[in-house]
Design a protein around this motif. Structure first.
Motif, PDB file in Angstrom:
ATOM      1  N   UNK A 140       0.834  -1.205   0.000  1.00  0.00           N
ATOM      2  CA  UNK A 140       0.000   0.000   0.000  1.00  0.00           C
ATOM      3  C   UNK A 140       0.871   1.259   0.000  1.00  0.00           C
ATOM      4  N   UNK A 141       1.954   1.231   0.773  1.00  0.00           N
ATOM      5  CA  UNK A 141       2.869   2.375   0.808  1.00  0.00           C
ATOM      6  C   UNK A 141       3.459   2.634  -0.572  1.00  0.00           C
ATOM      7  N   UNK A 142       3.844   1.570  -1.262  1.00  0.00           N
ATOM      8  CA  UNK A 142       4.420   1.709  -2.594  1.00  0.00           C
ATOM      9  C   UNK A 142       3.400   2.273  -3.583  1.00  0.00           C
ATOM     10  N   UNK A 143       2.158   1.780  -3.487  1.00  0.00           N
ATOM     11  CA  UNK A 143       1.108   2.251  -4.393  1.00  0.00           C
ATOM     12  C   UNK A 143       0.812   3.727  -4.161  1.00  0.00           C
ATOM     13  N   UNK A 144       0.678   4.123  -2.899  1.00  0.00           N
ATOM     14  CA  UNK A 144       0.366   5.520  -2.586  1.00  0.00           C
ATOM     15  C   UNK A 144       1.513   6.455  -2.974  1.00  0.00           C
ATOM     16  N   UNK A 145       2.745   5.994  -2.776  1.00  0.00           N
ATOM     17  CA  UNK A 145       3.897   6.845  -3.063  1.00  0.00           C
ATOM     18  C   UNK A 145       4.136   7.000  -4.557  1.00  0.00           C
ATOM     19  N   UNK A 146       3.662   6.047  -5.339  1.00  0.00           N
ATOM     20  CA  UNK A 146       3.969   6.045  -6.766  1.00  0.00           C
ATOM     21  C   UNK A 146       3.196   7.110  -7.548  1.00  0.00           C
ATOM     22  N   UNK A 147       1.930   7.326  -7.220  1.00  0.00           N
ATOM     23  CA  UNK A 147       1.067   8.278  -7.927  1.00  0.00           C
ATOM     24  C   UNK A 147       0.891   7.900  -9.394  1.00  0.00           C
ATOM     25  N   UNK A 148       0.889   6.620  -9.678  1.00  0.00           N
ATOM     26  CA  UNK A 148       0.670   6.166 -11.054  1.00  0.00           C
ATOM     27  C   UNK A 148      -0.602   5.330 -11.091  1.00  0.00           C
ATOM     28  N   UNK A 149      -1.434   5.571 -12.098  1.00  0.00           N
ATOM     29  CA  UNK A 149      -2.722   4.892 -12.192  1.00  0.00           C
ATOM     30  C   UNK A 149      -2.573   3.380 -12.314  1.00  0.00           C
ATOM     31  N   UNK A 150      -1.485   2.928 -12.949  1.00  0.00           N
ATOM     32  CA  UNK A 150      -1.291   1.494 -13.125  1.00  0.00           C
ATOM     33  C   UNK A 150      -1.256   0.767 -11.791  1.00  0.00           C
ATOM     34  N   UNK A 151      -0.849   1.471 -10.734  1.00  0.00           N
ATOM     35  CA  UNK A 151      -0.756   0.816  -9.438  1.00  0.00           C
ATOM     36  C   UNK A 151      -2.124   0.515  -8.838  1.00  0.00           C
ATOM     37  N   UNK A 152      -3.171   1.148  -9.368  1.00  0.00           N
ATOM     38  CA  UNK A 152      -4.522   0.756  -8.944  1.00  0.00           C
ATOM     39  C   UNK A 152      -4.824  -0.674  -9.391  1.00  0.00           C
ATOM     40  N   UNK A 153      -4.240  -1.066 -10.520  1.00  0.00           N
ATOM     41  CA  UNK A 153      -4.397  -2.442 -10.989  1.00  0.00           C
ATOM     42  C   UNK A 153      -3.729  -3.406 -10.013  1.00  0.00           C
ATOM     43  N   UNK A 154      -2.520  -3.036  -9.596  1.00  0.00           N
ATOM     44  CA  UNK A 154      -1.818  -3.910  -8.652  1.00  0.00           C
ATOM     45  C   UNK A 154      -2.541  -3.971  -7.308  1.00  0.00           C
ATOM     46  N   UNK A 155      -3.097  -2.846  -6.876  1.00  0.00           N
ATOM     47  CA  UNK A 155      -3.864  -2.855  -5.628  1.00  0.00           C
ATOM     48  C   UNK A 155      -5.088  -3.755  -5.748  1.00  0.00           C
ATOM     49  N   UNK A 156      -5.751  -3.714  -6.909  1.00  0.00           N
ATOM     50  CA  UNK A 156      -6.901  -4.590  -7.126  1.00  0.00           C
ATOM     51  C   UNK A 156      -6.507  -6.056  -7.135  1.00  0.00           C
TER      52      UNK A 156
END
Length: 319
Positions: A140-156
């Motif tokens: 979650x920290x990596x996803x929030x810090x990245x600010x890239x939409x693609x990381x919403x896919x990884x979070x899902x």
């Protein structure tokens, strides 16, 4: 868990090793010698050895819990690790600002909280699943810090893995154990933040040693209340020292050596070998076999982790 984990964002296990090997081999001249190839592979071996040490240490800790209790094991591990690191590092206490001490205090609190919550989870749910839920915090920290939409896919993808682990609901596991593991993940994310800040303010591993003392002092009353005189039994003390060596001292040292020769992104990817290693340790030492569904869930979380790391460390496209 590091810790030198401050340098690692969550990453994925199953595909990490071949990719890391390929990346390292591709970076060197085609005609390099066998000695050069071995030198390139050495840091990878160190990271894998560190992960094995951490997770098999956790399995030994699970065996120790019936004797000392979850909080007692935490106290033994942190106290022994603090003593060992103080002897090795001999950190200087003078010359630090109030902000320095505030940072190391926060680091110690995060470390103590991470260990306390994780061992409470380990007392209730299988090791592989506990580590998989825990790694969601750094993810979650990596996803929030990245600010890239693609990381919403990884979070899902990670969320899908969590749903599979719970079989549609985390009550299949043990809701309290799952909550402890998720709490440990949140503390792991805080640990990463304050570990990095501590590393910038203190030389070598001095900050780590001091933070370990803070964590040990905070855990001591809880361990005494739960276990009391059980903590003084020689066999329990010996196992506690073994847990400290396997879960703290050895992996910290191995990861520190690896980070001197391995790019941080590659190190980050390889650190997510831990959920898979934890599942193996749980099976071999504790007899905790995973179902096909659980294995698939762990693979999904691992895949999400590696995707998040690769998208964050890869080149950004402009426009």
């Amino acid at each position: 868990m590091n810790d030198q984990r401050s340098a690692a964002e969550p990453a994925a296990a199953a595909v990490a090793l071949p990719e890391a090997v390929t990346a390292l081999e591709g970076a060197a001249p085609a005609g390099r010698t066998g000695a050069e190839r071995r030198a390139a592979l050495t840091p990878i071996v160190l990271v894998v050895a560190g992960g094995l040490s951490v997770q098999f240490g956790s399995a030994v800790a699970a065996l120790l819990m019936p004797k000392a209790g979850a909080l007692g094991v935490v106290t033994l591990r942190l106290a022994a690790a603090a003593l060992i690191l103080l002897v090795i590092c001999r950190p200087k206490l003078r010359g630090h600002s109030r902000a320095d001490w505030g940072t190391v205090l926060a680091f110690g609190v995060a470390m103590g909280g991470m260990n306390t919550l994780f061992y409470q989870a380990l007392d209730r749910i299988p090791l592989g699943i506990a580590v998989t839920l825990e790694v969601l915090g750094p993810l979650a920290l990596s996803v929030f810090a990245s600010r890239r939409l693609i990381n919403l896919v990884w979070a899902g993808l990670a969320l899908a893995g969590v749903v599979l682990l719970g079989g549609g609901g985390l009550d299949r596991l043990d809701p309290v154990g799952a909550a402890y593991a998720l709490g440990a993940g949140a503390m792991w994310a805080a640990y990463i933040v304050f570990s990095a800040r501590t590393g910038r303010r203190f030389p070598q591993a001095d900050g780590l040693a001091l933070a370990m003392v803070v964590a040990a002092v905070l855990s001591l009353p809880l361990g005494i209340i739960e276990s009391g005189a059980k903590l003084t039994v020689p066999s329990t003390l010996a196992l506690g020292a073994a847990v400290a060596l396997l879960s703290s001292v050895l992996p910290y040292t191995l990861e520190l050596m690896a980070l001197r020769r391995l790019p941080a992104p590659t190190f980050a990817v390889m650190m997510s070998l831990e959920p898979a290693i934890a599942a193996g340790a749980g099976f071999l030492i504790l007899g905790q076999a995973l179902s096909t569904t659980d294995a698939l869930a762990i693979a999904l979380v691992i895949g999400a982790s590696v995707g998040a790391v690769r998208s964050r460390t890869g080149p950004r496209r402009e426009g």
